[in-house]
Design a protein around this motif. Structure first.
Motif, PDB file in Angstrom:
ATOM      1  N   ASP A   1       9.820  40.270   4.531  1.00 21.80           N
ATOM      2  CA  ASP A   1       9.923  38.918   4.922  1.00 21.80           C
ATOM      3  C   ASP A   1       9.259  37.981   4.162  1.00 21.80           C
ATOM      4  O   ASP A   1       9.814  36.885   3.498  1.00 21.80           O
ATOM      5  CB  ASP A   1       9.509  38.725   6.357  1.00 21.80           C
ATOM      6  CG  ASP A   1      10.356  39.556   7.410  1.00 21.80           C
ATOM      7  OD1 ASP A   1      11.555  39.523   7.184  1.00 21.80           O
ATOM      8  OD2 ASP A   1       9.923  39.901   8.380  1.00 21.80           O
ATOM      9  N   THR A   2       8.114  38.461   3.601  1.00 23.20           N
ATOM     10  CA  THR A   2       7.024  37.822   2.731  1.00 23.20           C
ATOM     11  C   THR A   2       8.039  37.507   1.344  1.00 23.20           C
ATOM     12  O   THR A   2       8.001  36.331   0.911  1.00 23.20           O
ATOM     13  CB  THR A   2       5.799  38.047   2.352  1.00 23.20           C
ATOM     14  OG1 THR A   2       5.446  38.514   3.956  1.00 23.20           O
ATOM     15  CG2 THR A   2       5.047  37.430   1.356  1.00 23.20           C
ATOM     16  N   PHE A   3       8.437  38.529   0.978  1.00 22.82           N
ATOM     17  CA  PHE A   3       9.423  38.550  -0.370  1.00 22.82           C
ATOM     18  C   PHE A   3      10.420  37.430  -0.173  1.00 22.82           C
ATOM     19  O   PHE A   3      10.671  36.711  -1.180  1.00 22.82           O
ATOM     20  CB  PHE A   3       9.847  39.895  -0.934  1.00 22.82           C
ATOM     21  CG  PHE A   3      10.899  39.849  -2.076  1.00 22.82           C
ATOM     22  CD1 PHE A   3      10.243  39.735  -3.376  1.00 22.82           C
ATOM     23  CD2 PHE A   3      12.222  39.820  -1.898  1.00 22.82           C
ATOM     24  CE1 PHE A   3      10.907  39.598  -4.562  1.00 22.82           C
ATOM     25  CE2 PHE A   3      12.793  39.887  -3.012  1.00 22.82           C
ATOM     26  CZ  PHE A   3      12.304  39.611  -4.444  1.00 22.82           C
ATOM     27  N   ALA A   4      11.290  37.360   1.046  1.00 22.90           N
ATOM     28  CA  ALA A   4      12.363  36.447   0.896  1.00 22.90           C
ATOM     29  C   ALA A   4      11.838  35.030   1.103  1.00 22.90           C
ATOM     30  O   ALA A   4      12.664  34.223   0.689  1.00 22.90           O
ATOM     31  CB  ALA A   4      12.960  37.050   2.421  1.00 22.90           C
ATOM     32  N   LEU A   5      10.686  35.042   1.816  1.00 18.40           N
ATOM     33  CA  LEU A   5      10.037  33.563   1.731  1.00 18.40           C
ATOM     34  C   LEU A   5       9.842  33.080   0.489  1.00 18.40           C
ATOM     35  O   LEU A   5       9.942  31.807   0.295  1.00 18.40           O
ATOM     36  CB  LEU A   5       9.064  33.612   3.038  1.00 18.40           C
ATOM     37  CG  LEU A   5       8.133  32.470   3.010  1.00 18.40           C
ATOM     38  CD1 LEU A   5       9.196  31.281   3.502  1.00 18.40           C
ATOM     39  CD2 LEU A   5       6.866  32.670   3.790  1.00 18.40           C
ATOM     40  N   VAL A   6       9.114  33.875  -0.100  1.00 19.14           N
ATOM     41  CA  VAL A   6       8.825  33.455  -1.529  1.00 19.14           C
ATOM     42  C   VAL A   6       9.832  33.279  -2.480  1.00 19.14           C
ATOM     43  O   VAL A   6       9.735  31.878  -3.094  1.00 19.14           O
ATOM     44  CB  VAL A   6       7.801  34.524  -2.432  1.00 19.14           C
ATOM     45  CG1 VAL A   6       7.565  34.022  -3.732  1.00 19.14           C
ATOM     46  CG2 VAL A   6       6.570  34.673  -1.488  1.00 19.14           C
ATOM     47  N   VAL A   7      10.747  33.959  -2.433  1.00 17.64           N
ATOM     48  CA  VAL A   7      12.123  33.742  -3.259  1.00 17.64           C
ATOM     49  C   VAL A   7      12.748  32.514  -2.890  1.00 17.64           C
ATOM     50  O   VAL A   7      13.186  31.697  -3.721  1.00 17.64           O
ATOM     51  CB  VAL A   7      13.185  34.961  -3.406  1.00 17.64           C
ATOM     52  CG1 VAL A   7      14.419  34.432  -3.661  1.00 17.64           C
ATOM     53  CG2 VAL A   7      12.631  36.245  -3.857  1.00 17.64           C
ATOM     54  N   THR A   8      12.762  32.363  -1.600  1.00 19.19           N
ATOM     55  CA  THR A   8      13.536  31.156  -1.014  1.00 19.19           C
ATOM     56  C   THR A   8      12.768  29.795  -1.426  1.00 19.19           C
ATOM     57  O   THR A   8      13.409  28.842  -1.794  1.00 19.19           O
ATOM     58  CB  THR A   8      13.844  30.989   0.513  1.00 19.19           C
ATOM     59  OG1 THR A   8      14.651  32.221   0.664  1.00 19.19           O
ATOM     60  CG2 THR A   8      14.764  29.778   1.112  1.00 19.19           C
ATOM     61  N   ILE A   9      11.502  29.845  -1.347  1.00 21.48           N
ATOM     62  CA  ILE A   9      10.823  28.740  -1.708  1.00 21.48           C
ATOM     63  C   ILE A   9      10.901  28.652  -3.089  1.00 21.48           C
ATOM     64  O   ILE A   9      10.983  27.553  -3.271  1.00 21.48           O
ATOM     65  CB  ILE A   9       9.266  28.950  -1.117  1.00 21.48           C
ATOM     66  CG1 ILE A   9       9.353  28.706   0.314  1.00 21.48           C
ATOM     67  CG2 ILE A   9       8.480  27.636  -1.822  1.00 21.48           C
ATOM     68  CD1 ILE A   9       7.696  28.845   0.904  1.00 21.48           C
ATOM     69  N   GLY A  10      10.913  29.540  -3.803  1.00 15.26           N
ATOM     70  CA  GLY A  10      10.949  29.348  -5.422  1.00 15.26           C
ATOM     71  C   GLY A  10      12.481  28.779  -5.931  1.00 15.26           C
ATOM     72  O   GLY A  10      12.450  27.825  -6.659  1.00 15.26           O
ATOM     73  N   VAL A  11      13.223  29.256  -5.114  1.00 10.52           N
ATOM     74  CA  VAL A  11      14.694  28.592  -5.442  1.00 10.52           C
ATOM     75  C   VAL A  11      14.559  27.179  -5.076  1.00 10.52           C
ATOM     76  O   VAL A  11      15.385  26.185  -5.581  1.00 10.52           O
ATOM     77  CB  VAL A  11      16.045  29.377  -4.581  1.00 10.52           C
ATOM     78  CG1 VAL A  11      17.297  28.628  -4.847  1.00 10.52           C
ATOM     79  CG2 VAL A  11      15.911  30.953  -5.201  1.00 10.52           C
ATOM     80  N   ALA A  12      14.053  26.950  -3.879  1.00 13.37           N
ATOM     81  CA  ALA A  12      13.992  25.371  -3.470  1.00 13.37           C
ATOM     82  C   ALA A  12      13.219  24.705  -4.458  1.00 13.37           C
ATOM     83  O   ALA A  12      13.610  23.413  -4.805  1.00 13.37           O
ATOM     84  CB  ALA A  12      13.297  25.355  -2.197  1.00 13.37           C
ATOM     85  N   LEU A  13      12.295  25.118  -5.076  1.00 14.56           N
ATOM     86  CA  LEU A  13      11.368  24.289  -6.004  1.00 14.56           C
ATOM     87  C   LEU A  13      12.362  24.248  -7.350  1.00 14.56           C
ATOM     88  O   LEU A  13      12.110  23.048  -7.756  1.00 14.56           O
ATOM     89  CB  LEU A  13      10.239  24.967  -6.183  1.00 14.56           C
ATOM     90  CG  LEU A  13       9.127  24.847  -5.212  1.00 14.56           C
ATOM     91  CD1 LEU A  13       7.918  25.543  -5.498  1.00 14.56           C
ATOM     92  CD2 LEU A  13       8.989  23.660  -4.628  1.00 14.56           C
ATOM     93  N   PHE A  14      13.139  25.249  -7.407  1.00 10.49           N
ATOM     94  CA  PHE A  14      13.990  25.027  -8.855  1.00 10.49           C
ATOM     95  C   PHE A  14      14.949  23.950  -8.535  1.00 10.49           C
ATOM     96  O   PHE A  14      15.361  23.199  -9.416  1.00 10.49           O
ATOM     97  CB  PHE A  14      14.738  26.337  -9.037  1.00 10.49           C
ATOM     98  CG  PHE A  14      15.554  26.310 -10.458  1.00 10.49           C
ATOM     99  CD1 PHE A  14      14.919  26.002 -11.639  1.00 10.49           C
ATOM    100  CD2 PHE A  14      16.915  26.311 -10.235  1.00 10.49           C
ATOM    101  CE1 PHE A  14      16.072  26.052 -12.705  1.00 10.49           C
ATOM    102  CE2 PHE A  14      17.718  26.510 -11.466  1.00 10.49           C
ATOM    103  CZ  PHE A  14      17.065  26.202 -12.525  1.00 10.49           C
ATOM    104  N   PHE A  15      15.413  23.884  -7.458  1.00 11.58           N
ATOM    105  CA  PHE A  15      16.430  22.750  -7.022  1.00 11.58           C
ATOM    106  C   PHE A  15      15.978  21.595  -7.158  1.00 11.58           C
ATOM    107  O   PHE A  15      16.547  20.668  -7.530  1.00 11.58           O
ATOM    108  CB  PHE A  15      17.057  22.875  -5.306  1.00 11.58           C
ATOM    109  CG  PHE A  15      17.584  21.769  -5.019  1.00 11.58           C
ATOM    110  CD1 PHE A  15      18.851  21.405  -5.402  1.00 11.58           C
ATOM    111  CD2 PHE A  15      16.962  20.773  -4.309  1.00 11.58           C
ATOM    112  CE1 PHE A  15      19.397  20.315  -4.937  1.00 11.58           C
ATOM    113  CE2 PHE A  15      17.534  19.630  -3.515  1.00 11.58           C
ATOM    114  CZ  PHE A  15      18.835  19.432  -4.168  1.00 11.58           C
ATOM    115  N   THR A  16      14.363  21.546  -6.897  1.00  9.68           N
ATOM    116  CA  THR A  16      13.808  20.073  -6.820  1.00  9.68           C
ATOM    117  C   THR A  16      13.662  19.788  -8.415  1.00  9.68           C
ATOM    118  O   THR A  16      13.726  18.645  -8.680  1.00  9.68           O
ATOM    119  CB  THR A  16      12.100  20.017  -6.363  1.00  9.68           C
ATOM    120  OG1 THR A  16      12.639  20.723  -4.919  1.00  9.68           O
ATOM    121  CG2 THR A  16      11.806  18.841  -6.163  1.00  9.68           C
TER     122      THR A  16
END
Length: 332
Positions: free
Chosen positions: A2-17
């Motif tokens: 769950d933590t890994f999925a959260l970190v990856v998703t936030i990382g992708v969100a920041l790359f989108f930004t």
């Protein structure tokens, strides 16, 4: 996991930004660069700083993105849907950046969210999509076009007896302020959109609740990534906005930027509506250019840009849906 999925998703969100920053940085500074009011690097640096500041001015847009468009998905499936939505938006951003088409990063994100939600069987709040996305998508360009035309007419009337060379020098200086306002509005609008996505990821992971204030670290990282992307620059799109639609002079650039910034602040503070900075500034440039003469605007280029507006949401939705099915196949 769950933590890994959260970190990856936030990382992708920041790359989108980040992609949003280099994709949409042209919105704030193209007119200032094309009129030589600012050098490209100085304009990018100024835009990056003002993007950073704008991100801290409010949270209404973030709330709309995180709660008003799709039902919050849950668990692994929910994080996969959010991940796919971001992938759809990023891929479309990169495609339009490559071809120099000033499409909307915002609508790429919204299209990605809707496409991934539909693929994952999650409820889409169509009333929210219509009220907060579709209606502003049509209204904001009309307002930008009309207001740009009227603001430019007012400038021409007020300064009708002023020496043209002196007026241009003055407006070249004034453009520093109007470009800064445009960049501040970009930060206010676009950093908040990613904040909303990160908040949704935190809610899915059961780390935050929607009633909680947006964590300060979320504001900081979203603002910093937007600023870094802005400083990286979007030269292809800048050429389209600054030169291909119409050859701008400083008074026209000032009128377009002032119009765009005013609309972005008004929509964020009055309606909490996440409008497209691309739509607003492009239509404002067209309105300003039409005061010169109608055929001064290169309507063929404008037509291609408008076509991009209509394609963006469904295209990003399709890419996001495909991305979700790939995630589903890979991780179950």
């Amino acid at each position: 996991m769950d933590t890994f999925a959260l970190v990856v998703t936030i990382g992708v969100a920041l790359f989108f930004t980040y992609t949003n920053g280099f994709h949409d940085s042209a919105n704030a500074i193209a007119t200032s660069v094309s009129t030589r009011a600012l050098t490209p690097r100085a304009a990018l640096a100024m835009a990056a700083v003002m993007n950073l500041a704008g991100a801290f001015l409010g949270s209404g847009v973030a709330k709309t993105v995180s709660e008003g468009l799709i039902a919050t998905p849950e668990g692994h499936k929910g994080m996969g849907i959010l991940f796919a939505a971001l992938v759809g938006a990023i891929i479309w951003n990169l495609i339009t950046w490559y071809f120099g088409l000033p499409s909307s990063s915002s609508h790429a994100l919204f299209g990605g969210m809707v496409g991934a939600a539909l693929a994952g069987g999650i409820t889409v709040y169509w009333s929210g999509v219509v009220d907060k996305i579709i209606i502003p998508m049509f209204v904001s360009p009309v307002v930008g076009l009309t207001a740009g035309y009227l603001v430019m007419c007012a400038i021409m009337w007020i300064f009708r007896k002023t020496n043209p060379s002196k007026a241009k020098r003055g407006f070249r200086i004034a453009q520093t302020v109007s470009a800064a306002g445009m960049a501040l509005g970009h930060g206010l609008q676009d950093a908040q959109k990613t904040m909303g996505i990160v908040v949704m990821a935190l809610v899915i992971a059961d780390v935050e609740d929607y009633g909680d204030p947006i964590p300060v670290w979320v504001k900081i990282v979203c603002a910093v990534m937007l600023s870094l992307g802005t400083y990286a620059g979007g030269w292809r799109i800048m050429r389209t906005l600054g030169r291909k639609i119409i050859e701008l002079d400083p008074p026209q650039g000032f009128a377009a930027e002032t119009t765009g910034a005013s609309i972005m602040f008004g929509s964020a503070f009055l309606f909490h509506a996440p409008i497209s900075t691309t739509h607003v500034i492009t239509s404002a440039i067209m309105g300003v250019g039409a005061t010169k003469r109608v055929n001064a605007v290169r309507w063929g280029v404008a037509k291609n840009i408008v076509l991009g507006w209509f394609i963006t949401m469904p295209a990003a939705a399709v890419v996001a849906a495909l991305s979700y099915w790939v995630v589903l196949l890979a991780f179950g």
